[in-house]
Structures are given as structure tokens and as C-alpha cells.
Design a protein around this motif. Structure first.
Motif, mmCIF file in Angstrom:
data_model
loop_
_atom_site.group_PDB
_atom_site.id
_atom_site.type_symbol
_atom_site.label_atom_id
_atom_site.label_comp_id
_atom_site.label_asym_id
_atom_site.label_seq_id
_atom_site.Cartn_x
_atom_site.Cartn_y
_atom_site.Cartn_z
ATOM 1 N N TYR A 1 0.867 -1.184 0.000
ATOM 2 C CA TYR A 1 0.000 0.000 0.000
ATOM 3 C C TYR A 1 0.906 1.238 0.000
ATOM 4 C CZ TYR A 1 -3.494 3.464 1.171
ATOM 5 O OH TYR A 1 -4.311 4.573 1.136
ATOM 6 N N LEU A 2 0.857 1.997 -1.082
ATOM 7 C CA LEU A 2 1.677 3.212 -1.203
ATOM 8 C C LEU A 2 0.816 4.436 -0.917
ATOM 9 C CD1 LEU A 2 3.719 2.347 -4.435
ATOM 10 C CD2 LEU A 2 4.196 1.755 -2.043
ATOM 11 N N SER A 3 1.266 5.260 -0.005
ATOM 12 C CA SER A 3 0.470 6.400 0.446
ATOM 13 C C SER A 3 0.717 7.644 -0.391
ATOM 14 C CB SER A 3 0.781 6.694 1.911
ATOM 15 O OG SER A 3 0.225 5.691 2.715
ATOM 16 N N GLY A 4 -0.108 8.654 -0.100
ATOM 17 C CA GLY A 4 -0.077 9.890 -0.869
ATOM 18 C C GLY A 4 0.700 11.012 -0.195
ATOM 19 N N LEU A 5 0.613 12.170 -0.801
ATOM 20 C CA LEU A 5 1.326 13.365 -0.342
ATOM 21 C C LEU A 5 1.050 13.642 1.131
ATOM 22 C CD1 LEU A 5 0.540 15.651 -3.398
ATOM 23 C CD2 LEU A 5 2.807 14.792 -2.736
ATOM 24 N N THR A 6 2.059 14.013 1.835
ATOM 25 C CA THR A 6 2.050 14.384 3.261
ATOM 26 C C THR A 6 2.022 13.174 4.199
ATOM 27 O OG1 THR A 6 -0.341 14.569 3.719
ATOM 28 C CG2 THR A 6 0.699 16.503 2.740
ATOM 29 N N CYS A 7 1.916 11.978 3.649
ATOM 30 C CA CYS A 7 1.736 10.796 4.505
ATOM 31 C C CYS A 7 3.057 10.171 4.929
ATOM 32 C CB CYS A 7 0.907 9.739 3.776
ATOM 33 S SG CYS A 7 -0.796 10.244 3.523
ATOM 34 N N THR A 8 2.959 9.370 5.976
ATOM 35 C CA THR A 8 4.023 8.445 6.370
ATOM 36 C C THR A 8 3.428 7.030 6.276
ATOM 37 O OG1 THR A 8 3.389 8.314 8.686
ATOM 38 C CG2 THR A 8 4.858 10.136 8.060
ATOM 39 N N GLU A 9 4.151 6.054 6.824
ATOM 40 C CA GLU A 9 3.621 4.686 6.872
ATOM 41 C C GLU A 9 2.399 4.593 7.780
ATOM 42 O OE1 GLU A 9 6.188 5.792 8.494
ATOM 43 O OE2 GLU A 9 5.761 5.208 10.566
ATOM 44 N N ASP A 10 2.189 5.634 8.579
ATOM 45 C CA ASP A 10 1.164 5.552 9.624
ATOM 46 C C ASP A 10 -0.250 5.847 9.105
ATOM 47 O OD1 ASP A 10 0.605 5.106 12.359
ATOM 48 O OD2 ASP A 10 0.438 7.261 12.693
ATOM 49 N N ASN A 11 -0.373 6.716 8.098
ATOM 50 C CA ASN A 11 -1.726 7.175 7.713
ATOM 51 C C ASN A 11 -2.646 6.020 7.357
ATOM 52 O OD1 ASN A 11 0.304 9.359 7.200
ATOM 53 N ND2 ASN A 11 -1.583 10.548 6.997
ATOM 54 N N TYR B 1 3.985 21.327 0.623
ATOM 55 C CA TYR B 1 3.591 19.977 1.044
ATOM 56 C C TYR B 1 3.743 18.951 -0.077
ATOM 57 C CZ TYR B 1 -0.791 20.008 -1.642
ATOM 58 O OH TYR B 1 -1.709 20.019 -2.660
ATOM 59 N N ASP B 2 3.864 19.443 -1.334
ATOM 60 C CA ASP B 2 3.836 18.509 -2.459
ATOM 61 C C ASP B 2 5.202 18.290 -3.092
ATOM 62 O OD1 ASP B 2 4.069 21.010 -3.536
ATOM 63 O OD2 ASP B 2 2.296 20.891 -4.824
ATOM 64 N N PHE B 3 6.270 18.553 -2.362
ATOM 65 C CA PHE B 3 7.624 18.300 -2.871
ATOM 66 C C PHE B 3 8.561 18.103 -1.682
ATOM 67 C CE2 PHE B 3 11.662 19.490 -4.977
ATOM 68 C CZ PHE B 3 11.594 18.588 -6.023
ATOM 69 N N GLY B 4 9.543 17.231 -1.841
ATOM 70 C CA GLY B 4 10.480 16.969 -0.747
ATOM 71 C C GLY B 4 9.931 15.910 0.194
ATOM 72 N N LYS B 5 10.176 16.090 1.488
ATOM 73 C CA LYS B 5 9.733 15.071 2.462
ATOM 74 C C LYS B 5 8.219 14.881 2.395
ATOM 75 C CE LYS B 5 13.511 15.723 5.710
ATOM 76 N NZ LYS B 5 13.924 16.402 6.943
ATOM 77 N N GLY B 6 7.806 13.642 2.429
ATOM 78 C CA GLY B 6 6.376 13.325 2.330
ATOM 79 C C GLY B 6 5.874 13.338 0.901
ATOM 80 N N ALA B 7 6.780 13.497 -0.047
ATOM 81 C CA ALA B 7 6.368 13.633 -1.452
ATOM 82 C C ALA B 7 7.414 13.039 -2.395
ATOM 83 C CB ALA B 7 6.139 15.119 -1.780
ATOM 84 N N GLY B 8 7.834 11.823 -2.102
ATOM 85 C CA GLY B 8 8.914 11.205 -2.891
ATOM 86 C C GLY B 8 8.511 10.759 -4.283
ATOM 87 N N PHE B 9 7.225 10.665 -4.536
ATOM 88 C CA PHE B 9 6.679 10.317 -5.862
ATOM 89 C C PHE B 9 7.160 8.966 -6.420
ATOM 90 C CE2 PHE B 9 3.621 12.958 -7.995
ATOM 91 C CZ PHE B 9 3.478 14.020 -7.118
ATOM 92 N N TYR B 10 7.804 8.155 -5.607
ATOM 93 C CA TYR B 10 8.199 6.801 -6.029
ATOM 94 C C TYR B 10 9.084 6.822 -7.286
ATOM 95 C CZ TYR B 10 4.692 6.153 -2.535
ATOM 96 O OH TYR B 10 3.993 6.258 -1.359
ATOM 97 N N VAL B 11 9.985 7.838 -7.330
ATOM 98 C CA VAL B 11 10.930 7.939 -8.443
ATOM 99 C C VAL B 11 12.348 7.851 -7.892
ATOM 100 C CG1 VAL B 11 9.340 9.448 -9.720
ATOM 101 C CG2 VAL B 11 11.173 10.484 -8.345
#
Ligand SMILES: N[C@@H](CCC(=O)N[C@@H](CS)C(=O)NCC(=O)O)C(=O)O
Length: 279
Positions: free
Chosen positions: A50-60, A96-106
Motif C-alpha cells: 500500500y503506497l500512500s499519498g502526499l504528506t503521509c508516512t507509513e502511519d496514515n 507539502y507537495d515536494f520533498g519530504k512526504g512527497a517522494g513520488f516513487y521515483v
């Protein structure tokens, strides 16, 4: 492989765990969660990522998606990685949409992001190796899902690793980062301005270049989602599927927004979709 147990808690007869390890791909400590269903006591069980979205960690997703009851019934292991590298050494951006919490799986190629932001390698290579070695997971039976940026991650990782995953689904995914502001910003920042390189991380482009797969792709999308028209654009994926003959079940739900209230409403359908394919 060394990893640390942060916590393990009994849940629906299985174990909800939080873990940490020193990751080589992202050059930092990474956290992840694993739900191990009760069936894992008897032998290896299928795994759903399960891959989470922007601003998330493994916890959301772990605390808000409500997957544990059905995962315990179906005997599915659920792995939730974090969404970016973490720590004081890791560069960040104030948005919130770049950097930490926003790795974009790239895998970032642009400085200063290219030292740590290798989330593609982390999620497809390093974390699976740890799960294979340390958990009772059947790596021949893997599915992948995700939400928003994580839906983009699930679709692209599935399309780029057709031998690895037998099932895929997504909640409100970014289907074409090349064609939305979130994606354009992330790909420019992490990969650079050459749009030709972006196609490797765009589900629509990957589908068109790689052709249809055998599996049916399940996507749920809320129609009251604030990001629907400006960022998510599921119609682009529908068109790409149509073009190559890819089977897709795209369900549009009146009244549902982008939140975990939406995800928790449909997570059971997604886990049953994966369990059917991973039997
Ligand atoms: N309202 C969010 C916008 C980003 C957002 O909606 N993130 C989604 C994923 S794309 C999310 O799941 N956020 C965390 C949560 O709801 O637990 C914010 O500014 O933090």
C-alpha cells in the motif's frame, strides 16, 4: 538483514507492526508498517503493498484505512512504506507537495534530491528484499495498491514490474504526472526539465508504450474529490486503457472526497480484488 521493531500489537488475530531500518537506497533510516495476518503462522502469505499519498508516512493508511479486519480474514500481509526519505540530512521543500512526504516513487537524478530520493529503488528492491527475508511472505504472490501519489506509484510500479505483481488497484490515483501540476512540479524537481525522461514514471505513457497486461486494474475515484479535475484526471487513464485494450474497472462514486473516509469505504473491495488474484 537488520531492522528494528518499533512496536508490535495484536489486531484481528494478526500483528500490526511498525519497523525501522537503515536503508541503503535512500541513505537514511526508514520506517514501514507490516500487518501480518494470523495465517502467516501456518506458512507464507501473499503480500499487498500500500503506497500512500502526499504528506503521509507509513502511519496514515495503517491507522485510517481500516484494512486489518479484511486482511486477517483473507490472509493478506499488508506492507505500508513511508513516502520519502527522512531525517535532518535529507533536503526538504516548504511546500507539502515536494520533498519530504512527497517522494513520488521515483529515483531522483537532480541535485540536491538525488542523494536520498530513491523511493523507486527503495520500494521495488530494498524493502521487498527485507520483507522476503524477515517476514513470512510469499513473494510469488504480490499485489500493489495506493492512494493519490501512491496510486501513481502503484500503477507505474506495476506496469514497470509486470513479472513481480499479479494484481493492482488504486484509490484516486494521479494517473499522468506529466499532465498535472503535482506531477510536473515533482518530475521537474526530481528528474529534470527533459520531459522525455518523465514518461518512465507516467502510468498512461507506460501503458501506451508497454501495451496491455492480463490483469484487470481496479480504480476507485470519488466525485467530490477536490483534486479530481486539476490533478487526478482518471479519464486520461481510461483513454490509455481503451487505446491498448487494457481491462480496467474504474468506479466513480458520488459524494466521496479524497480522504481516508473514502479509502476506508472501499478498502475491502480492493483487498478482495487482490485476494482473488493472489489465491
Ligand atoms: N490537505 C492535504 C493535501 C494533501 C492530501 O490530501 N494528502 C492526502 C494524500 S494525496 C492524504 O492522504 N493526506 C493525509 C491524510 O489524510 O491522512 C494537506 O495539505 O496536507
Amino acid at each position: 538483514m537488520s531492522f528494528e521493531i518499533i512496536s508490535e500489537t495484536q489486531c484481528f488475530g494478526g500483528t500490526q507492526g511498525y519497523y525501522r531500518h537503515a536503508a541503503e537506497t535512500t541513505k537514511c533510516d526508514m520506517r514501514f508498517s507490516v500487518f501480518t495476518p494470523p495465517q502467516a503462522l501456518d506458512g507464507p502469505v501473499p503480500v499487498v503493498w500500500y503506497l500512500s499519498g502526499l504528506t503521509c508516512t507509513e502511519d496514515n493508511a495503517t491507522v485510517k484505512a481500516g484494512f486489518q479486519r479484511v486482511a486477517a480474514e483473507l490472509g493478506l500481509m499488508i506492507v505500508c512504506p513511508d513516502t520519502s526519505p527522512r531525517g535532518d540530512d535529507v533536503p526538504d521543500d516548504e511546500a507539502y507537495d515536494f520533498g519530504k512526504g512527497a517522494g513520488f516513487y521515483v529515483n531522483a537524478t537532480e541535485a540536491p534530491w538525488n542523494t536520498h530520493f530513491h523511493m523507486y529503488d527503495y520500494v521495488t528492491r530494498e524493502l521487498p528484499a527485507l520483507i522476503k527475508e524477515e517476514f513470512n511472505a510469499d513473494m510469488n504472490r504480490q499485489g500493489i495498491t495506493g492512494h493519490s501519489m501512491g496510486g501513481h506509484g502503484a500503477l507505474t510500479i506495476f506496469l514497470k514490474n509486470r513479472e513481480t505483481f499479479r494484481s493492482v488497484s488504486a484509490f484516486a490515483p494521479i494517473v499522468s504526472p506529466m499532465n498535472c501540476p503535482w506531477g510536473e512540479k515533482a518530475l521537474t524537481g526530481y528528474i529534470g526539465a527533459d520531459r522525455a525522461a518523465w514518461a518512465d514514471y507516467d502510468a498512461c505513457a507506460l501503458l501506451e508504450s508497454g501495451g496491455a497486461t492480463e490483469v484487470n486494474i481496479l480504480i476507485d475515484q470519488g466525485l467530490a474529490d477536490n483534486f479530481l479535475e486539476g490533478q487526478l484526471k482518471p479519464e486520461l487513464f481510461e483513454a490509455a486503457c481503451e487505446k491498448v485494450g487494457q481491462k480496467v474497472t474504474l468506479r466513480r462514486h458520488a459524494g466521496y472526497d479524497h480522504s481516508y473516509f473514502f479509502i476506508s469505504s472501499f478498502i475491502e473491495d480492493h483487498l478482495r480484488h487482490h485476494a482473488d488474484a493472489l489465491k
